[in-house]
Design an enzyme around this catalytic site. Sequence first.
Site, PDB file in Angstrom:
ATOM      1  N   SER A 165       0.844  -1.195   0.000  1.00 49.52           N
ATOM      2  CA  SER A 165       0.000   0.000   0.000  1.00 49.52           C
ATOM      3  C   SER A 165       0.872   1.234   0.000  1.00 49.52           C
ATOM      4  O   SER A 165       1.663   1.461   0.921  1.00 49.52           O
ATOM      5  CB  SER A 165      -0.899   0.012   1.245  1.00 49.52           C
ATOM      6  OG  SER A 165      -1.351   1.329   1.485  1.00 49.52           O
ATOM      7  N   ASP A 314      -6.595   0.593  -8.846  1.00 51.21           N
ATOM      8  CA  ASP A 314      -7.720   1.519  -9.080  1.00 51.21           C
ATOM      9  C   ASP A 314      -8.376   1.299 -10.445  1.00 51.21           C
ATOM     10  O   ASP A 314      -9.447   1.839 -10.710  1.00 51.21           O
ATOM     11  CB  ASP A 314      -7.235   2.974  -8.971  1.00 51.21           C
ATOM     12  CG  ASP A 314      -6.830   3.322  -7.545  1.00 51.21           C
ATOM     13  OD1 ASP A 314      -7.251   2.608  -6.621  1.00 51.21           O
ATOM     14  OD2 ASP A 314      -6.102   4.313  -7.354  1.00 51.21           O
ATOM     15  N   ARG A 387     -15.002   5.766  -9.265  1.00 49.20           N
ATOM     16  CA  ARG A 387     -14.487   4.849 -10.299  1.00 49.20           C
ATOM     17  C   ARG A 387     -15.580   3.889 -10.792  1.00 49.20           C
ATOM     18  O   ARG A 387     -15.564   3.476 -11.946  1.00 49.20           O
ATOM     19  CB  ARG A 387     -13.254   4.109  -9.790  1.00 49.20           C
ATOM     20  CG  ARG A 387     -12.130   5.089  -9.415  1.00 49.20           C
ATOM     21  CD  ARG A 387     -10.757   4.483  -9.470  1.00 49.20           C
ATOM     22  NE  ARG A 387      -9.804   5.307  -8.733  1.00 49.20           N
ATOM     23  CZ  ARG A 387      -9.199   6.396  -9.231  1.00 49.20           C
ATOM     24  NH1 ARG A 387      -9.439   6.795 -10.454  1.00 49.20           N
ATOM     25  NH2 ARG A 387      -8.340   7.084  -8.477  1.00 49.20           N
TER      26      ARG A 387
HETATM   27  C1  S3P Z   1      -2.973   5.775  -3.520  1.00 46.87           C
HETATM   28  C2  S3P Z   1      -2.696   4.462  -3.208  1.00 46.87           C
HETATM   29  C3  S3P Z   1      -3.636   3.359  -3.437  1.00 46.87           C
HETATM   30  C4  S3P Z   1      -4.746   3.768  -4.388  1.00 46.87           C
HETATM   31  C5  S3P Z   1      -5.314   5.108  -4.049  1.00 46.87           C
HETATM   32  C6  S3P Z   1      -4.240   6.173  -4.136  1.00 46.87           C
HETATM   33  C7  S3P Z   1      -1.948   6.805  -3.252  1.00 46.87           C
HETATM   34  O1  S3P Z   1      -4.214   2.991  -2.208  1.00 46.87           O
HETATM   35  O2  S3P Z   1      -5.762   2.790  -4.404  1.00 46.87           O
HETATM   36  O3  S3P Z   1      -6.358   5.444  -4.943  1.00 46.87           O
HETATM   37  O4  S3P Z   1      -2.048   7.927  -3.795  1.00 46.87           O
HETATM   38  O5  S3P Z   1      -1.031   6.513  -2.487  1.00 46.87           O
HETATM   39  P1  S3P Z   1      -3.487   1.961  -1.181  1.00 46.87           P
HETATM   40  O6  S3P Z   1      -2.232   2.566  -0.735  1.00 46.87           O
HETATM   41  O7  S3P Z   1      -4.464   1.815  -0.051  1.00 46.87           O
HETATM   42  O8  S3P Z   1      -3.306   0.700  -1.945  1.00 46.87           O
END
Ligand code: S3P
Length: 428
Positions: A165, A314, A387
Site C-alpha cells: 500500500s 484503481d 471509479r
Molecule cells: C494511492 C494508493 C492506493 C490507491 C489510491 C491512491 C496513493 O491505495 O488505491 O487510490 O495515492 O497513495 P493503497 O495505498 O491503499 O493501496
Amino acid sequence: MIIITNPPEKFAGEAVVPGDKSITHRAAMLGAISRGTTEVNGFLDAEDTLSTIRCLQLLGVRIKVRGSNLIIDGQGMVLKQPAGTLDAGNSGTTARLLLGILAGQPFKTVITGDQSLQKRPMKRVAEPLRLMGAAIDGKNGGERLPLTVTGGSIQAIEYNSPRASAQVKSAVLLGGLFADGITTVKEPYLSRNHTELMLEMFGASIESQGSTVTLRGRPELRGGKVLVPGDISAAAFIMVAAAIIPDAEVLLINVGVNPTRSGIIEVLQNMGACLELQNRRYWGREPVADIMIKGGSPLKGISLGGDIIPRLIDEIPVIAVAAAAADGKTVIRDAAELRVKESDRITELSGQLVKMGVDITETKDGMIIEGGKGLRGAEVSSCGDHRIAMALAVAGLVAEGETAVHDAEAINISFPGFMAALRSLILK
Ligand code: S3P
C-alpha cells in the site's frame, strides 16, 4: 446527477486527462513542509485534492490556485496547530498521508472524513505511526476516523508492511522525515513510488531496492517546480472505451506511465488491444508518454493476480468492463483491498454490472467474469464511488440501448471533466 451513455457512432480524436491525483496530493504536502515556493503545474483540480489543499491551509500553509498551477508557500517542517478539525472528505490519500505529517507536528490535531472515509481502515497507518511514537486515538481503539493525533517526538523504525500500500508506505516515510536516523519500509510488492521520487526531488536522501525503501530523517526539503503528468487512472476509462468500441482511434496526451502504475497498459495489450506508447519522455522523475489506442481488435479474457495488482488496483472496475466485452473468462484474484476502497468495489461493481447483463461472480478477493455475452443498457448506480460511476458509463458505450448512471456526481472526486472528455471524442 445522472449520466446517460449510448453506443457512439464514432469515438475518435485526442484527449488530455487531468493531472495525476496521487502526485498532486504529494506535491501539495511536500511543498507545504519544504522551504521556499513550490509551483505545481497541471495539478488535479478535483474534490479529493481540494480536500488536501484545504487541510494544509488550515495547518497554516498559504496555497494559491493560479489557473492550472498551485503556488505553495512552504512553511518548513513545523506547521501551525489548526483552529478546527481537518476534513479529508472522501480522500483516503489525504487522511493517511497527512497522518504521517501530523505524527511529526508538536501539537494535537483532529482529522475526520466523510461517511465513506469514516468506515475505511486507518489502523494500517495508525499502527506504524504509534510505533514511531505518535499518540493516535479515536473510536474502536483508534481504527477509524475521526482520529486525534498528538505528534512531535518521532523515532525512526524499520517497518515490515503486511500489504503493498503506497498510502501506508508514504505515511511511514512522511513520519520518518521528522525522526533522527533511518526509516525503512518493506512491502510485499512494490506499490506506487511517487512519494519516493518526489522526496528525492525535494532533496531528501532516500534509496529504494526492490520493494524496500530507506529514508534518512530530518532532511532540508526545498520546494521547486513539479510538473504533474496526466493521471493514468483517469486515462484508463478512455483507454478501455477506445479498446472496446469498434473503429475507435484515440490519442491520449501526456499520460504518466510510471511502471508502478501502468499495469493497465500491460493488461489491455495482453487482452489483445491495439495500444501503443508514443513520445516517451520524463517530467522530472516521472515517465510520461502519449498513448494511442485503436478499437476493433477482438479482446480475450485474462487472469490477474499477484504483484500486478498494486500496479492497477484503481483500474480494476474498468478492467472488469473490458473483461465483460472480451471473449472468454477473466479471473481477478489477490484484490481483497478493493473491498475497503471508496466502496466495496467487488460487491458494488458486480451488483451493477449484473444489471447490465454481465455474467460476473464475486469471490473473496476478486471476481470472475464470463465475457462476450453482450451488455445491455440499464439503470445503474455509482454506489457513491467515482471509479464505479465512470466504469459503468464506459460499459454503457458498448451496451445495447441506453445506460443511466445515477449518483454520478461522485466522478467529481477525481475527474470532473470526464463527461466532457467522452463527449469531445464522440462528437468528432
Ligand atoms: C494511492 C494508493 C492506493 C490507491 C489510491 C491512491 C496513493 O491505495 O488505491 O487510490 O495515492 O497513495 P493503497 O495505498 O491503499 O493501496
